[in-house]
Write an enzyme that holds these catalytic residues in place. Structure first.
Site, PDB file in Angstrom:
ATOM      1  N   LYS A 191       0.753  -1.231   0.181  1.00 15.53           N
ATOM      2  CA  LYS A 191      -0.018  -0.039  -0.194  1.00 15.53           C
ATOM      3  C   LYS A 191       0.838   1.221  -0.048  1.00 15.53           C
ATOM      4  O   LYS A 191       1.281   1.650   0.783  1.00 15.53           O
ATOM      5  CB  LYS A 191      -0.956   0.103   1.059  1.00 15.53           C
ATOM      6  CG  LYS A 191      -1.944   1.289   1.143  1.00 15.53           C
ATOM      7  CD  LYS A 191      -2.276   1.762   2.534  1.00 15.53           C
ATOM      8  CE  LYS A 191      -1.830   3.096   2.854  1.00 15.53           C
ATOM      9  NZ  LYS A 191      -1.812   4.174   1.954  1.00 15.53           N
ATOM     10  N   CYS A 302      13.438  11.108   6.996  1.00 14.52           N
ATOM     11  CA  CYS A 302      13.441  10.532   8.351  1.00 14.52           C
ATOM     12  C   CYS A 302      14.915  10.781   9.270  1.00 14.52           C
ATOM     13  O   CYS A 302      14.917  10.703  10.370  1.00 14.52           O
ATOM     14  CB  CYS A 302      13.102   9.201   8.509  1.00 14.52           C
ATOM     15  SG  CYS A 302      13.867   8.221   7.176  1.00 14.52           S
TER      16      CYS A 302
HETATM   17  P1  NAP Z   1       2.349   8.113   8.126  1.00 20.12           P
HETATM   18  O1  NAP Z   1       1.270   9.166   8.234  1.00 20.12           O
HETATM   19  O2  NAP Z   1       2.641   7.372   9.349  1.00 20.12           O
HETATM   20  O3  NAP Z   1       1.850   7.210   6.891  1.00 20.12           O
HETATM   21  C1  NAP Z   1       2.663   6.218   6.383  1.00 20.12           C
HETATM   22  C2  NAP Z   1       1.688   5.406   5.718  1.00 20.12           C
HETATM   23  O4  NAP Z   1       0.916   4.560   6.778  1.00 20.12           O
HETATM   24  C3  NAP Z   1       0.802   5.778   4.561  1.00 20.12           C
HETATM   25  O5  NAP Z   1       0.796   4.610   3.659  1.00 20.12           O
HETATM   26  C4  NAP Z   1      -0.418   6.045   5.424  1.00 20.12           C
HETATM   27  O6  NAP Z   1      -1.592   6.109   4.661  1.00 20.12           O
HETATM   28  C5  NAP Z   1      -0.521   4.708   6.353  1.00 20.12           C
HETATM   29  N1  NAP Z   1      -1.463   4.940   7.416  1.00 20.12           N
HETATM   30  C6  NAP Z   1      -2.128   6.022   7.866  1.00 20.12           C
HETATM   31  N2  NAP Z   1      -2.840   5.593   8.987  1.00 20.12           N
HETATM   32  C7  NAP Z   1      -2.983   4.374   8.888  1.00 20.12           C
HETATM   33  C8  NAP Z   1      -3.394   3.582   9.902  1.00 20.12           C
HETATM   34  N3  NAP Z   1      -4.303   3.722  10.750  1.00 20.12           N
HETATM   35  N4  NAP Z   1      -3.056   2.149   9.664  1.00 20.12           N
HETATM   36  C9  NAP Z   1      -2.472   1.688   8.871  1.00 20.12           C
HETATM   37  N5  NAP Z   1      -1.889   2.340   7.938  1.00 20.12           N
HETATM   38  C10 NAP Z   1      -2.157   3.806   8.140  1.00 20.12           C
HETATM   39  O7  NAP Z   1       3.825   8.732   7.683  1.00 20.12           O
HETATM   40  P2  NAP Z   1       3.951   9.806   6.438  1.00 20.12           P
HETATM   41  O8  NAP Z   1       3.472  10.871   6.881  1.00 20.12           O
HETATM   42  O9  NAP Z   1       3.663   9.109   5.052  1.00 20.12           O
HETATM   43  O10 NAP Z   1       5.478   9.751   6.458  1.00 20.12           O
HETATM   44  C11 NAP Z   1       6.208  10.642   7.410  1.00 20.12           C
HETATM   45  C12 NAP Z   1       6.870   9.669   8.546  1.00 20.12           C
HETATM   46  O11 NAP Z   1       7.643   8.836   7.994  1.00 20.12           O
HETATM   47  C13 NAP Z   1       7.869  10.354   9.349  1.00 20.12           C
HETATM   48  O12 NAP Z   1       7.545  10.457  10.770  1.00 20.12           O
HETATM   49  C14 NAP Z   1       9.264   9.851   8.899  1.00 20.12           C
HETATM   50  O13 NAP Z   1      10.200  10.125   9.997  1.00 20.12           O
HETATM   51  C15 NAP Z   1       9.001   8.653   8.666  1.00 20.12           C
HETATM   52  N6  NAP Z   1       9.774   7.951   7.675  1.00 20.12           N
HETATM   53  C16 NAP Z   1      10.834   6.869   8.509  1.00 20.12           C
HETATM   54  C17 NAP Z   1      11.681   6.470   7.640  1.00 20.12           C
HETATM   55  C18 NAP Z   1      12.621   5.566   8.260  1.00 20.12           C
HETATM   56  O14 NAP Z   1      12.988   4.572   7.557  1.00 20.12           O
HETATM   57  N7  NAP Z   1      12.914   5.400   9.498  1.00 20.12           N
HETATM   58  C19 NAP Z   1      11.663   6.801   6.200  1.00 20.12           C
HETATM   59  C20 NAP Z   1      10.857   7.732   5.698  1.00 20.12           C
HETATM   60  C21 NAP Z   1       9.978   8.154   6.787  1.00 20.12           C
HETATM   61  P3  NAP Z   1      -2.028   7.161   3.860  1.00 20.12           P
HETATM   62  O15 NAP Z   1      -1.254   8.236   4.222  1.00 20.12           O
HETATM   63  O16 NAP Z   1      -2.018   6.760   2.657  1.00 20.12           O
HETATM   64  O17 NAP Z   1      -3.316   7.417   4.224  1.00 20.12           O
END
Ligand code: NAP
Ligand code: MG
Length: 499
Positions: A191, A302
């Site tokens: 997804k 991140c």
């Molecule tokens: P996010 O809001 O956590 O979303 C990540 C994914 O999870 C998206 O596909 C989102 O879907 C999905 N999601 C949202 N709510 C969910 C739920 N209740 N159940 C299951 N899946 C759900 O993160 P983001 O805003 O996309 O990315 C930013 C974050 O990612 C930052 O905190 C960053 O630090 C972290 N990150 C970490 C790394 C690493 O390797 N450590 C790398 C890159 C990013 P939708 O958004 O499509 O609704």
């Protein structure tokens, strides 16, 4: 990879074909409900196209297809050398579609073409290829038991893997997961983030061309709250792999507990420190790296080194250099290769970042560079690179992940103070250290609790090095390297009596 001109990229953008359907059981399909969602270009605020909005019914069919493909062995029991061949073909096809993938990623995410066309697309192909190459080279073991037994310890694919991806590096995060998942013989349901689904959908199409058997790679598009939760709660998914926020990560652990105790592997947020000590030999180079470490990808990274901890003896001199180097980080049309920074991912995220900037000012930090929205006439969501001096460890901008181009500068007294400030966070993903005193570098590297420590550079390592977080930056997971292959396998002991 050499860059094309802005005009050439714009031409590709005007004729590029959008892949908008989910991939389920080898077919590109609309969602069962026929619902769609709109994806937009954050660099202009304009809508791009409509994408299949899947729900729990689509997820169930995709998981069923993945399970069937796993159980009948069309991929899981294929000779590893044959799987390797198909995945290497996939990597080559990705390379052949380089410019189109790069432009799609720019349009959907606002990220600069200068990065995507020189790094992301090639690294995506290379990541698939590297794990594919490992498929027929990893060996299992026979343990040193007595003569009356033969004990084999073998790795087997885990089964069906659900992968939930973030919006900040859409292609690369997909490849970091897909390479080891597929090379290890699993079937998967992916997804992508709703904000940036276009390149994953293009990869889905290319996977069919590459010959990945139907049902092995499924892609469902739609909202995290609906299909992300459906994947998390599914009784027939064996592993959930995730890159995203710590907040959603907590929910995934709950889903696992409430369903089938699926293995959960997570890469989460960060508030990464960059420590600069007085005996750094080349301050200009260090300042250049420090600026890249925080502003690269608009800070939507991140590993963004958003806390700069400078030793008091060099603080003013070094900060002046950092401000000077920041001027090179120009912001503009992400399809124009002259710009290092594009737009933020969406309006609401831009507003969150601007909110942090206001908060920094209100808490008494000193704004010394940038601090505003810019290029409003484009309709896009751009923010100037921003630097705050006089930040103290208790301030919100020193504690929370901002995920934007905002640098918090703190001052340390000595080495011990630097380590304690660096570790004063719930996160532990990445850290950088600048010093030319080898003993000090070693002490700092071991003292700072983070999954990756880069020394005298800003880097996440390469495909050979594991990537993941300590503390609340991750959960039992490493992307890249052979560690990634291992986590998508089960260990089985076969204990035979020899009679
Ligand atoms: P996010 O809001 O956590 O979303 C990540 C994914 O999870 C998206 O596909 C989102 O879907 C999905 N999601 C949202 N709510 C969910 C739920 N209740 N159940 C299951 N899946 C759900 O993160 P983001 O805003 O996309 O990315 C930013 C974050 O990612 C930052 O905190 C960053 O630090 C972290 N990150 C970490 C790394 C690493 O390797 N450590 C790398 C890159 C990013 P939708 O958004 O499509 O609704
Ligand atoms: Mg978009």
């Amino acid at each position: 990879m050499s860059l094309l001109t802005k005009e050439q990229y714009e031409k590709i953008a005007s004729s590029v074909k959008f892949s908008t359907k989910a991939l389920i059981n080898g077919k590109l399909v609309d969602s069962i409900s026929r619902k769609t969602y709109i994806t937009a270009n954050p660099a202009t605020g304009q809508n791009i196209t409509k994408i299949a909005a899947c729900d729990v019914n689509d997820v169930n069919i995709a998981v069923e297809a993945a399970r069937k493909s796993f159980e009948d062995g069309r991929w899981s029991k294929m000779a590893p050398s044959k799987r390797k061949e198909i995945l290497l073909n996939f990597a080559e096809i990705i390379r052949k579609n380089h410019d189109e993938l790069a432009v799609l990623e720019v349009l959907d995410s606002g990220r600069p073409i200068a990065d995507i066309a020189t790094m992301d697309v090639e690294e995506t192909a290379a990541s698939i290829a590297w794990h594919a190459e490992a498929a027929d080279k990893l060996e299992d073991s026979i343990t040193s038991t007595g003569p009356d037994n033969l004990s084999l310890v073998v790795r087997e694919p885990v089964g069906v893997v659900g992968a939930i991806l973030p919006w900040n590096f859409p292609l690369l995060m997909a490849a970091w997961k897909l390479g080891p998942i597929l090379a290890s013989g699993n079937s998967t349901i992916v997804k992508p983030a709703k904000l940036t689904s276009l390149t994953m959908l293009k990869l889905a199409e290319l996977s069919l061309e590459a010959g990945i058997p139907e049902g092995v790679l499924n892609v469902v598009t739609g909202s995290g709250a609906i299909i992300g939760e459906a994947i998390g709660m599914h009784q027939d998914i064996d592993v959930l792999t995730f890159t995203g926020s710590t907040e959603v990560g907590r929910k995934l652990l709950e889903y696992s507990g409430q369903s089938n105790l699926k293995r959960v592997l997570m890469e989460l947020g960060g508030k990464n420190p960059c420590v600069v000590m007085p005996d750094v030999a080349d301050m200009d180079y260090a300042a250049e790296q420090v600026v890249a470490a925080v502003f690269w990808n608009m800070g939507e990274n991140c590993t963004s080194n958003s806390r700069l901890i400078i030793h008091k003896d060099i603080k003013d001199k070094f900060l002046a250099k950092v401000i000077e180097k920041s001027k090179e980080w120009n912001v503009g049309n992400p399809l124009d290769p002259q710009f290092k920074l594009g737009s933020m991912i969406e309006k609401s995220h831009m507003e969150t970042v601007l909110g942090y900037i206001k908060k920094g000012e209100a808490e008494g930090a000193k704004l010394v560079y940038g601090g505003h929205q810019t290029l409003t006439e484009t309709g896009g969501y751009y923010i100037e690179p921003t630097i705050f001096d006089d930040v103290t460890p208790d301030m919100v901008i020193a504690r929370e992940e901002i995920f934007g181009p905002v640098l918090a500068v703190l001052t340390c007294e000595d080495e011990a103070d630097a380590i304690s400030m660096a570790n004063d966070t719930v996160y532990g993903l990445h850290a950088s250290i600048f010093s030319d005193n080898t003993n000090q570098v070693y002490r700092l590297s071991r003292g700072i609790r983070a999954g990756t420590v880069s020394v005298n550079c800003f880097s996440e390592g390469d495909i050979t090095t594991p990537f993941g977080g300590f503390k609340q930056s991750g959960f039992f997971s490493r992307d890249k390297s052979l560690w990634a292959n291992r986590q998508y396998t089960e260990l089985k002991t076969i204990w035979m009596a020899i009679r």
